[in-house]
Enzyme design. Structure first.
Site, PDB file in Angstrom:
ATOM      1  CE1 TYR A 199      10.767   3.554  66.736  1.00 47.48           C
ATOM      2  CE2 TYR A 199       8.374   3.639  66.908  1.00 47.48           C
ATOM      3  CZ  TYR A 199       9.514   3.035  66.437  1.00 47.48           C
ATOM      4  OH  TYR A 199       9.423   1.898  65.663  1.00 47.48           O
ATOM      5  CG  ASN A 200       4.939   8.085  67.914  1.00 45.47           C
ATOM      6  OD1 ASN A 200       5.413   6.968  68.044  1.00 45.47           O
ATOM      7  ND2 ASN A 200       3.924   8.506  68.638  1.00 45.47           N
ATOM      8  CB  ALA A 201       8.761  12.947  65.504  1.00 49.56           C
TER       9      ALA A 201
END
Length: 350
Positions: A199-201
């Site tokens: 998700y962060n990426a």
């Protein structure tokens, strides 16, 4: 040989040149930014009658952005996969004051759906003034624990490619109207929150893509990149893709991941629309996350240690024994940190 000399010269000269240039340029630049910020606050854009397309509008930030734009008299094209839930948002947006609202059922991870939703908006309204790329999903899983890593392609397909597809098809119409793009990224784009790596990426990719589009689209299309923190939404009820790649609602796991104050979604939506109408380039909401960004820039090791300490259980122990969750459980502080709606695990369905 000559190329090596050039790089050696740049290695020696670039740091002092940059330092002294910034000493000269930063004071007038920040004065100019302050002046233009005051002007934009006074002469904020009036969106009454303008056409706003919002993806991921069936719940969360997207839903409340629809209501906020509706109160200001905008005409809306609302996009989502859950058509029953989306229909309720359409009806409420009309009640909030939007003179014309259409509903478009679509999956932004599919390029053909993205072309269709833009075409339907243009066919109905004849123009497009604001595009809000909001649709998103998340996963909560340690990388090594994924049973099939390919199950998580949908996170990138929705969060990143969904924004890119819609923007690709909408860009010519936005140019015609000198419109705006609102890209909903996340503070997770630069925070190393464990179990949220994919998700962060995806959100970091959104951030980078729309920073690049500022150059490509130039002055014809203005772009506001929003990096929300933890906001009242289904995601923060614990709606994640699990280790097996199945969508689930796990509030115990939510308490492992969300151990800081969660902002009310109405406040977030109001701040976003205000920022967009003022022409802000970047908006972090709530604003106090900017202080965490300073830790990220100047003391990344300490920030990483803090996340490891609070979010990671001892080796071999389940994630739900992480120290941060124990603090929430023992103190009962989550009753203060979470809005009332997050205590209920129910989410919208078709």
């Amino acid at each position: 040989m000559m190329l090596s000399l050039i790089h050696t010269f740049l290695n020696l000269s670039a740091p002092p040149f940059t330092f002294f240039s910034l000493l000269l340029l930063l004071p007038p630049l920040y004065f100019l930014k302050l002046f233009t910020s005051l002007l934009s606050t006074i002469f904020s854009e009036n969106v009454s009658g303008k056409v706003v397309l919002i993806t991921g509008a069936s719940s969360g930030i997207g839903e409340h952005l629809a209501y906020e734009y509706a109160r200001r008299g905008a005409r809306l094209a609302l996009v989502g996969r859950r058509e029953n839930a989306l229909r309720e948002v359409v009806d409420r947006a009309a009640q909030c004051g939007s003179p014309d609202v259409i509903m478009i059922g679509a999956d932004v991870s599919k390029a053909e759906d993205c072309k269709r939703l833009v075409d339907e908006t243009i066919n109905h309204f004849g123009r497009l003034d604001h595009l809000v790329n909001n649709a998103g999903i998340t996963a909560c899983c340690m990388l090594e624990d994924c049973t099939d890593i390919t199950n998580f392609r949908s996170v990138m397909d929705t969060n990143f490619w969904g924004s890119v597809y819609v923007t690709h098809f909408a860009a010519p119409h936005l140019r015609d109207c000198k419109g705006r793009i609102v890209a909903i990224s996340s503070v997770n784009a630069w925070l190393p929150v464990p179990r949220m790596g994919i998700y962060n990426a995806s959100k970091a990719a959104v951030l980078s893509m729309f920073e690049t589009l500022r150059v490509e689209l130039g002055p014809e299309v203005y772009i506001t990149i929003v990096t929300p923190g933890y906001i009242e939404s289904e995601m923060n009820k614990g709606k994640y893709l699990s280790t097996e790649g199945r969508m689930t609602v796990d509030q115990e796991m939510r308490d492992v991941q969300v151990i800081i104050p969660v902002e009310r979604v109405e406040d977030c939506a109001n701040a976003i629309v205000n920022g967009v109408c003022r022409g802000q380039r970047c908006l972090t909401e709530p604003a106090w996350y900017k202080a965490i960004y300073m830790w990220k820039v100047f003391c990344p090791e300490l920030l990483e240690w803090g996340y490891r300490f609070l979010y990671m259980a001892r080796p071999g122990a389940p994630a739900k024994e992480a120290p941060g969750k124990k603090i929430l459980d023992y103190t009962g502080v989550k009753n203060v940190l979470y809005p009332e709606s997050l205590h209920n695990p129910e989410i919208k369905t078709d």
